[in-house]
Design a protein around this motif. Structure first.
Motif, PDB file in Angstrom:
ATOM      1  N   LEU A 150       0.847  -1.183   0.000  1.00  0.00           N
ATOM      2  CA  LEU A 150       0.000   0.000   0.000  1.00  0.00           C
ATOM      3  C   LEU A 150       0.888   1.241   0.000  1.00  0.00           C
ATOM      4  O   LEU A 150       2.108   1.147  -0.027  1.00  0.00           O
ATOM      5  CB  LEU A 150      -0.911  -0.018   1.235  1.00  0.00           C
ATOM      6  CG  LEU A 150      -1.593  -1.367   1.512  1.00  0.00           C
ATOM      7  CD1 LEU A 150      -2.137  -1.412   2.911  1.00  0.00           C
ATOM      8  CD2 LEU A 150      -2.699  -1.604   0.491  1.00  0.00           C
ATOM      9  N   GLU A 151       0.257   2.362   0.055  1.00  0.00           N
ATOM     10  CA  GLU A 151       1.047   3.594   0.051  1.00  0.00           C
ATOM     11  C   GLU A 151       1.929   3.664   1.305  1.00  0.00           C
ATOM     12  O   GLU A 151       1.684   2.966   2.280  1.00  0.00           O
ATOM     13  CB  GLU A 151       0.103   4.799   0.006  1.00  0.00           C
ATOM     14  CG  GLU A 151      -0.957   4.739   1.077  1.00  0.00           C
ATOM     15  CD  GLU A 151      -2.009   5.807   0.875  1.00  0.00           C
ATOM     16  OE1 GLU A 151      -1.623   6.972   0.822  1.00  0.00           O
ATOM     17  OE2 GLU A 151      -3.187   5.465   0.781  1.00  0.00           O
ATOM     18  N   SER A 152       2.922   4.455   1.281  1.00  0.00           N
ATOM     19  CA  SER A 152       3.906   4.646   2.361  1.00  0.00           C
ATOM     20  C   SER A 152       4.582   3.328   2.732  1.00  0.00           C
ATOM     21  O   SER A 152       4.900   3.093   3.887  1.00  0.00           O
ATOM     22  CB  SER A 152       3.286   5.236   3.626  1.00  0.00           C
ATOM     23  OG  SER A 152       2.221   6.072   3.322  1.00  0.00           O
ATOM     24  N   ASN A 153       4.740   2.441   1.741  1.00  0.00           N
ATOM     25  CA  ASN A 153       5.450   1.181   1.959  1.00  0.00           C
ATOM     26  C   ASN A 153       4.815   0.270   3.010  1.00  0.00           C
ATOM     27  O   ASN A 153       5.477  -0.556   3.607  1.00  0.00           O
ATOM     28  CB  ASN A 153       6.912   1.419   2.304  1.00  0.00           C
ATOM     29  CG  ASN A 153       7.643   2.069   1.159  1.00  0.00           C
ATOM     30  OD1 ASN A 153       7.299   1.827  -0.007  1.00  0.00           O
ATOM     31  ND2 ASN A 153       8.608   2.903   1.453  1.00  0.00           N
ATOM     32  N   LEU A 154       3.570   0.495   3.282  1.00  0.00           N
ATOM     33  CA  LEU A 154       2.862  -0.431   4.163  1.00  0.00           C
ATOM     34  C   LEU A 154       2.529  -1.690   3.369  1.00  0.00           C
ATOM     35  O   LEU A 154       2.198  -1.596   2.186  1.00  0.00           O
ATOM     36  CB  LEU A 154       1.551   0.190   4.625  1.00  0.00           C
ATOM     37  CG  LEU A 154       1.618   1.224   5.746  1.00  0.00           C
ATOM     38  CD1 LEU A 154       0.261   1.860   5.920  1.00  0.00           C
ATOM     39  CD2 LEU A 154       2.079   0.553   7.026  1.00  0.00           C
ATOM     40  N   PHE A 155       2.621  -2.842   3.993  1.00  0.00           N
ATOM     41  CA  PHE A 155       2.166  -4.037   3.277  1.00  0.00           C
ATOM     42  C   PHE A 155       1.191  -4.822   4.143  1.00  0.00           C
ATOM     43  O   PHE A 155       1.153  -4.688   5.364  1.00  0.00           O
ATOM     44  CB  PHE A 155       3.347  -4.912   2.853  1.00  0.00           C
ATOM     45  CG  PHE A 155       3.932  -5.735   3.973  1.00  0.00           C
ATOM     46  CD1 PHE A 155       4.925  -5.218   4.778  1.00  0.00           C
ATOM     47  CD2 PHE A 155       3.471  -7.027   4.210  1.00  0.00           C
ATOM     48  CE1 PHE A 155       5.461  -5.970   5.799  1.00  0.00           C
ATOM     49  CE2 PHE A 155       4.010  -7.784   5.238  1.00  0.00           C
ATOM     50  CZ  PHE A 155       5.001  -7.248   6.042  1.00  0.00           C
ATOM     51  N   ARG A 156       0.419  -5.613   3.443  1.00  0.00           N
ATOM     52  CA  ARG A 156      -0.578  -6.400   4.127  1.00  0.00           C
ATOM     53  C   ARG A 156      -0.673  -7.734   3.395  1.00  0.00           C
ATOM     54  O   ARG A 156      -0.834  -7.786   2.174  1.00  0.00           O
ATOM     55  CB  ARG A 156      -1.895  -5.644   4.049  1.00  0.00           C
ATOM     56  CG  ARG A 156      -3.094  -6.402   4.483  1.00  0.00           C
ATOM     57  CD  ARG A 156      -4.356  -5.706   3.941  1.00  0.00           C
ATOM     58  NE  ARG A 156      -5.467  -6.624   4.157  1.00  0.00           N
ATOM     59  CZ  ARG A 156      -6.299  -6.503   5.164  1.00  0.00           C
ATOM     60  NH1 ARG A 156      -6.213  -5.493   5.984  1.00  0.00           N
ATOM     61  NH2 ARG A 156      -7.257  -7.403   5.341  1.00  0.00           N
ATOM     62  N   ALA A 157      -0.529  -8.842   4.147  1.00  0.00           N
ATOM     63  CA  ALA A 157      -0.609 -10.170   3.537  1.00  0.00           C
ATOM     64  C   ALA A 157      -1.782 -10.923   4.146  1.00  0.00           C
ATOM     65  O   ALA A 157      -1.913 -10.982   5.365  1.00  0.00           O
ATOM     66  CB  ALA A 157       0.686 -10.931   3.782  1.00  0.00           C
ATOM     67  N   ASP A 158      -2.639 -11.450   3.288  1.00  0.00           N
ATOM     68  CA  ASP A 158      -3.758 -12.252   3.779  1.00  0.00           C
ATOM     69  C   ASP A 158      -3.492 -13.710   3.480  1.00  0.00           C
ATOM     70  O   ASP A 158      -3.253 -14.084   2.339  1.00  0.00           O
ATOM     71  CB  ASP A 158      -5.063 -11.828   3.096  1.00  0.00           C
ATOM     72  CG  ASP A 158      -5.488 -10.451   3.556  1.00  0.00           C
ATOM     73  OD1 ASP A 158      -5.274 -10.141   4.750  1.00  0.00           O
ATOM     74  OD2 ASP A 158      -6.007  -9.682   2.730  1.00  0.00           O
ATOM     75  N   ILE A 159      -3.538 -14.533   4.507  1.00  0.00           N
ATOM     76  CA  ILE A 159      -3.302 -15.967   4.325  1.00  0.00           C
ATOM     77  C   ILE A 159      -4.555 -16.710   4.733  1.00  0.00           C
ATOM     78  O   ILE A 159      -5.088 -16.501   5.822  1.00  0.00           O
ATOM     79  CB  ILE A 159      -2.115 -16.459   5.173  1.00  0.00           C
ATOM     80  CG1 ILE A 159      -0.839 -15.770   4.719  1.00  0.00           C
ATOM     81  CG2 ILE A 159      -1.936 -17.961   5.066  1.00  0.00           C
ATOM     82  CD1 ILE A 159      -0.340 -14.762   5.683  1.00  0.00           C
ATOM     83  N   PHE A 160      -5.026 -17.558   3.833  1.00  0.00           N
ATOM     84  CA  PHE A 160      -6.226 -18.330   4.154  1.00  0.00           C
ATOM     85  C   PHE A 160      -5.834 -19.657   4.787  1.00  0.00           C
ATOM     86  O   PHE A 160      -5.007 -20.394   4.258  1.00  0.00           O
ATOM     87  CB  PHE A 160      -7.061 -18.569   2.892  1.00  0.00           C
ATOM     88  CG  PHE A 160      -8.306 -19.360   3.165  1.00  0.00           C
ATOM     89  CD1 PHE A 160      -9.327 -18.823   3.934  1.00  0.00           C
ATOM     90  CD2 PHE A 160      -8.455 -20.660   2.682  1.00  0.00           C
ATOM     91  CE1 PHE A 160     -10.479 -19.552   4.205  1.00  0.00           C
ATOM     92  CE2 PHE A 160      -9.598 -21.393   2.942  1.00  0.00           C
ATOM     93  CZ  PHE A 160     -10.616 -20.831   3.709  1.00  0.00           C
ATOM     94  N   LEU A 161      -6.424 -19.935   5.943  1.00  0.00           N
ATOM     95  CA  LEU A 161      -6.227 -21.231   6.589  1.00  0.00           C
ATOM     96  C   LEU A 161      -7.488 -22.050   6.334  1.00  0.00           C
ATOM     97  O   LEU A 161      -8.560 -21.679   6.802  1.00  0.00           O
ATOM     98  CB  LEU A 161      -6.007 -21.052   8.091  1.00  0.00           C
ATOM     99  CG  LEU A 161      -4.857 -20.123   8.490  1.00  0.00           C
ATOM    100  CD1 LEU A 161      -4.837 -19.906   9.989  1.00  0.00           C
ATOM    101  CD2 LEU A 161      -3.524 -20.693   8.024  1.00  0.00           C
ATOM    102  N   PRO A 162      -7.390 -23.145   5.567  1.00  0.00           N
ATOM    103  CA  PRO A 162      -8.596 -23.887   5.187  1.00  0.00           C
ATOM    104  C   PRO A 162      -9.181 -24.646   6.382  1.00  0.00           C
ATOM    105  O   PRO A 162      -8.518 -24.789   7.417  1.00  0.00           O
ATOM    106  CB  PRO A 162      -8.086 -24.859   4.128  1.00  0.00           C
ATOM    107  CG  PRO A 162      -6.646 -25.033   4.434  1.00  0.00           C
ATOM    108  CD  PRO A 162      -6.173 -23.747   5.022  1.00  0.00           C
ATOM    109  N   PRO A 163     -10.442 -25.142   6.250  1.00  0.00           N
ATOM    110  CA  PRO A 163     -11.091 -25.837   7.375  1.00  0.00           C
ATOM    111  C   PRO A 163     -10.294 -27.039   7.871  1.00  0.00           C
ATOM    112  O   PRO A 163     -10.375 -27.386   9.043  1.00  0.00           O
ATOM    113  CB  PRO A 163     -12.422 -26.305   6.783  1.00  0.00           C
ATOM    114  CG  PRO A 163     -12.647 -25.474   5.592  1.00  0.00           C
ATOM    115  CD  PRO A 163     -11.324 -25.026   5.086  1.00  0.00           C
ATOM    116  N   SER A 164      -9.511 -27.654   6.984  1.00  0.00           N
ATOM    117  CA  SER A 164      -8.768 -28.842   7.402  1.00  0.00           C
ATOM    118  C   SER A 164      -7.393 -28.472   7.949  1.00  0.00           C
ATOM    119  O   SER A 164      -6.521 -29.327   8.051  1.00  0.00           O
ATOM    120  CB  SER A 164      -8.625 -29.782   6.214  1.00  0.00           C
ATOM    121  OG  SER A 164      -8.092 -29.075   5.121  1.00  0.00           O
TER     122      SER A 164
END
Lengths: 240, 314
Positions: free
Chosen positions: A155-169
């Motif tokens: 994102l702006e100002s060098n911010l980052f965001r990572a979304d990791i999906f953990l499945p039901p299993s």
């Protein structure tokens, strides 16, 4: 013994010769949650890692699930039917492995670095053996080994965001998140975080009882089953 | 709506489970069999490990057969003495079967064996029904469904039917069934029933019922009730053994399947009285053969995964 020491020495040299690791700079990053609860309606969870990067740097987040022992059996065709062959045991391998990055891995780091740090799910060290490659394939199909080259948003100002999906299993246990900052092909900073996935509430109680007091658990299941079956028969007779 | 199964450690759509329970309960009411033989294959098609399907079903079948047996009990269609003797055999069969199950699980062949047994059993039963090679069986069975009742017995029984080994050392009288037979025969049938429960998670009614009519020579009107009565104890015993030795009973799944099935059993029973027995038989045989066909197809086609993986967290 001497040979082992020699090997250990070589490993040390190999590790210290990784040019960027020695930098030991720390990425300013954190997880939104350190705990993921698995309960009755659990249909997977999303874990978010966020932080700040150097200018023009990329980010890679590796999520490593609890270690497991795996028995891998190759299926072979015998008299026309697919049959499981003899097992190969892999003594210690992550039960879950996810790599998310801001760009495809091969565009950020070279293959050697990717292999050394386990950044490329298609070329992990474990995949060098046939059984290991089979293990990774099966886990990828189950959604437990994942790779998402656009999972990190810068994102702006060098911010980052990572979304990791953990499945039901998702396996239950201690997870480690390795966060890497990459600038001009080198790992410039890193950070390790830990989080936990655990069953909670009634689910936790049920699975704990099933494991630790199986006879009591079975009797309980039986009472429930007989109660529902008998109760329904009784009610239906009263109604008709 | 997904529901998390704590022992299977996976989540599954709750409506699918309820729906599956409904379908199987309906079939079981319609055809007068337990319906377990449909459930294990259907659950594995949904992605459940066959081991969990088999173990859980033992637990769930105890409830289903209790509700069925209660109806037979009211009509006095149960030979309790015969039921208990069958149970002696089936406990033996279950005990041995669960150990075989455990051993097959250890050597990694349990899933294949379950599938192969199902293929053999479903093909045999399906073809037999389809060609009506046992024509008398279901017609007689239908008498039970339509509420057939034995003539009242007031004390004196004229002559007992002489079953196999009736003049031998192990002959036992069964007054309710009006039968004298070597006790080893029902014990042997019980052993087969117990093996089926332990290995396949089925009540075994669809094997035991014809055997009880033709081999044991029991009055057909008593056969369904007595078989169900015995299955309550066998499945109860099997579910405890499965939970202790194989950790393969998922109580959450059992409850959802049961709720679905107890609701639909009476609907199936009601339809059964409107449907011509031959039609019902034909429909059921087609259904059985379809499931068997799918299992056979899967055996021969190249699997999506060429490796089977079993993980144990350290």
């Amino acid at each position: 013994m001497i040979r082992k020491l020699g090997l250990a020495f070589l490993l040390c040299v190999a590790l210290s010769s990784q040019p960027t690791w020695a930098a030991k700079k720390v990425v300013a990053a954190n997880l939104t949650d350190n705990f993921v609860g698995v309960s009755e309606g659990f249909d997977g969870a999303k874990l978010t890692v966020f932080g700040v990067l150097k200018n023009k740097a990329d980010a890679i987040v590796v999520i490593e699930g609890p270690l497991a022992e795996a028995k891998v059996r190759a299926k072979t065709k015998q008299i026309g039917i697919w049959v499981n062959g003899n097992p190969t045991t892999i003594e210690s391998v992550p039960s879950f492995y996810a790599v998310v990055s801001s760009k495809p891995i091969d565009q950020i780091v070279d293959a050697k670095t990717a292999l050394a740090y386990g950044l490329d799910v298609d070329h992990l060290a474990v995949s060098k053996t046939e059984a290991g490659a089979g293990y990774v394939n099966v886990k990828r199909a189950q959604g437990l080994f994942r790779y998402q080259p656009d999972g990190v948003k810068i994102l702006e100002s060098n911010l980052f965001r990572a979304d990791i999906f953990l499945p039901p299993s998702v396996p239950i246990g201690t997870f480690r998140a390795h966060i890497y900052e990459v600038s001009s092909g080198k790992l410039s900073a890193t950070r390790d975080e830990t989080f936990y996935v655990a069953q909670v509430g009634m689910t936790a109680w049920v699975s704990k009882t099933a494991r630790e007091k199986p006879a009591f658990y079975a009797l309980l299941a039986l009472v429930l089953s007989l109660g529902i079956g008998g109760g329904a028969a009784y009610l239906l007779r009263r109604m008709s | 709506m997904d529901i998390y199964l704590p022992v299977a450690e996976m989540s599954i759509n709750a409506f699918w489970l309820l729906g599956l329970g409904l379908v199987v309960g309906f079939l079981s009411g319609l055809f007068g069999v337990g319906g377990g033989f449909m459930l294990t294959p259907l659950l594995t098609f949904m992605g459940l490990p066959p081991t969990i399907a088999v173990g859980t079903q033992a637990s769930q079948l105890a409830g289903t057969s209790l509700s069925g047996a209660m109806a037979h009990w009211r009509r006095r269609n149960i030979d309790v003495r015969m039921g208990f003797i069958l149970t002696v055999g089936s406990f033996l069969g279950t005990g041995v079967g669960v150990q075989i199950f455990k051993w097959l699980k250890q050597i990694g062949q349990i899933n294949l064996v379950i599938v192969l047994c199902y293929v053999a059993l479903l093909s045999a039963v399906g073809l037999m029904m389809f060609f009506e090679s046992a024509p008398g069986l279901l017609r007689r069975g239908s008498r039970v469904r339509s509420g057939g009742r034995l003539p009242a017995r007031d004390g004196v029984v004229p002559t007992l039917t002489q079953g196999w080994g009736a003049d031998g050392a192990f002959a036992v009288d069964f007054h309710v069934s009006n039968l004298r037979v070597n006790v080893l025969l029902p014990i042997g049938l019980g052993i087969i029933g117990g093996l089926l429960v332990a290995l396949l998670g089925v009540g075994g009614g669809f094997v035991l019922v014809p055997a009880m009519i033709y081999l044991l020579k029991m009055p057909p009107a008593l056969v369904n009730g007595t078989s169900l009565f015995q299955i309550i104890f066998t499945t109860a015993f099997a579910s405890v053994l499965q939970a202790v030795s194989n950790h393969s009973v998922d109580v959450v799944m059992a409850v959802f399947l049961l709720i679905g099935s107890v609701v639909s059993v009476p609907m199936g029973t009601r339809l059964a009285s409107h449907l011509r027995p031959e039609v019902a038989r034909l429909l059921m045989s087609l259904l059985i053969l379809a499931v068997a066909g799918k299992l056979i197809f899967d055996l021969f086609t190249t699997p999506g995964q060429l490796f089977a993986v079993e993980t144990r967290l350290l």
